[in-house]
Design a protein around this motif. Structure first.
Motif, mmCIF file in Angstrom:
data_model
loop_
_atom_site.group_PDB
_atom_site.id
_atom_site.type_symbol
_atom_site.label_atom_id
_atom_site.label_comp_id
_atom_site.label_asym_id
_atom_site.label_seq_id
_atom_site.Cartn_x
_atom_site.Cartn_y
_atom_site.Cartn_z
ATOM 1 N N LYS A 89 -4.235 9.982 2.039
ATOM 2 C CA LYS A 89 -5.426 9.140 2.195
ATOM 3 C C LYS A 89 -5.254 8.031 2.929
ATOM 4 O O LYS A 89 -5.965 7.987 4.024
ATOM 5 C CB LYS A 89 -6.045 8.715 0.867
ATOM 6 N N SER A 90 -4.379 7.570 2.718
ATOM 7 C CA SER A 90 -4.078 6.024 3.313
ATOM 8 C C SER A 90 -3.502 6.269 4.847
ATOM 9 O O SER A 90 -3.799 5.656 5.880
ATOM 10 C CB SER A 90 -3.014 5.228 2.716
ATOM 11 N N GLU A 131 -4.949 -4.889 4.120
ATOM 12 C CA GLU A 131 -4.730 -3.510 3.702
ATOM 13 C C GLU A 131 -4.503 -2.569 4.854
ATOM 14 O O GLU A 131 -3.625 -1.821 5.082
ATOM 15 C CB GLU A 131 -5.909 -2.896 2.592
ATOM 16 N N GLU A 132 -5.549 -2.799 5.909
ATOM 17 C CA GLU A 132 -5.420 -2.009 6.891
ATOM 18 C C GLU A 132 -4.220 -2.348 7.990
ATOM 19 O O GLU A 132 -3.795 -1.091 8.444
ATOM 20 C CB GLU A 132 -6.754 -2.700 7.704
ATOM 21 N N SER A 180 2.222 4.840 0.625
ATOM 22 C CA SER A 180 1.823 5.923 1.821
ATOM 23 C C SER A 180 1.546 7.107 0.854
ATOM 24 O O SER A 180 2.191 7.647 0.253
ATOM 25 C CB SER A 180 3.256 5.841 2.618
ATOM 26 N N ILE A 205 -1.611 -0.155 6.042
ATOM 27 C CA ILE A 205 -1.863 1.242 5.980
ATOM 28 C C ILE A 205 -1.229 1.538 7.514
ATOM 29 O O ILE A 205 -0.856 2.842 7.819
ATOM 30 C CB ILE A 205 -3.141 2.032 5.766
ATOM 31 N N GLU A 220 -6.457 7.473 6.850
ATOM 32 C CA GLU A 220 -7.574 6.180 7.293
ATOM 33 C C GLU A 220 -6.921 5.355 8.218
ATOM 34 O O GLU A 220 -7.395 5.029 9.279
ATOM 35 C CB GLU A 220 -7.619 5.428 5.921
ATOM 36 N N VAL A 253 0.847 -1.210 -0.044
ATOM 37 C CA VAL A 253 -0.049 0.065 0.042
ATOM 38 C C VAL A 253 1.010 1.195 -0.075
ATOM 39 O O VAL A 253 1.732 1.264 0.863
ATOM 40 C CB VAL A 253 -0.895 -0.086 1.273
#
Length: 160
Positions: A68-69, A144-145, A65, A148, A72, A63
């Motif tokens: 937005k990420s 994904e979480e 950086s 991030i 989140e 993912v």
């Protein structure tokens, strides 16, 4: 279960559950007082299991950086992931739930730690937990979480 009257005359029930909760916290406080000095004296020591370290170091962040990420991830850090409760709002390892840990939770603002750890090691620790109190988030956060969160942890280590 015993019943007592408080100063206002109301009946107050005192049971085993309340006693056990008080006993638990008193024991935790006592153990942390008498525990050996925290291993966090060596903040660069990996917390990934030795037999998994090479594998963890080889993991690559999938993912990017970006604003937005990172935004989140900040929400996950302070909410769903509950990271803030141990690592603290600023990521210094000073959260209230982590105060009794030995070693203390990681200080993500430590520049030397940031340089020493790979994204894969951080991801591995989030995913699998550690032997030092960190729980595994593999079933609570998506892949994904978790990635991030790695990006957010990197942001916490940047000079302000």
């Amino acid at each position: 279960m015993k019943k007592f009257r408080n100063k206002g005359g109301d009946i107050v029930k005192k049971g085993k559950v309340g006693f056990l909760v008080i006993l638990f916290f008193a024991t935790a406080a006592l153990l942390s007082f008498y525990a050996e000095p925290a291993l966090s004296a060596d903040p660069l020591k990996p917390r990934v299991a030795a037999d998994k370290l090479a594998e963890a170091k080889g993991l690559k962040n999938v993912v990017a950086s970006n604003a937005k990420s990172v935004a989140e991830a900040k929400g996950i850090y302070s909410g769903k992931g509950a990271c803030m409760s141990c690592h603290g709002e600023a990521g210094k390892g000073d959260g209230p739930a982590g105060a009794s840990f030995n070693p203390l939770p990681r200080n993500f603002t430590d520049v030397n730690w940031q340089k020493a750890r790979t994204d894969g090691e951080i991801y591995w620790a989030i995913t699998n937990g550690t032997d030092f109190g960190m729980i595994a988030y593999e079933s609570m956060l998506s892949k994904e979480e978790r990635w991030i969160l790695v990006n957010y942890i990197r942001e916490l280590g940047k000079p302000r």
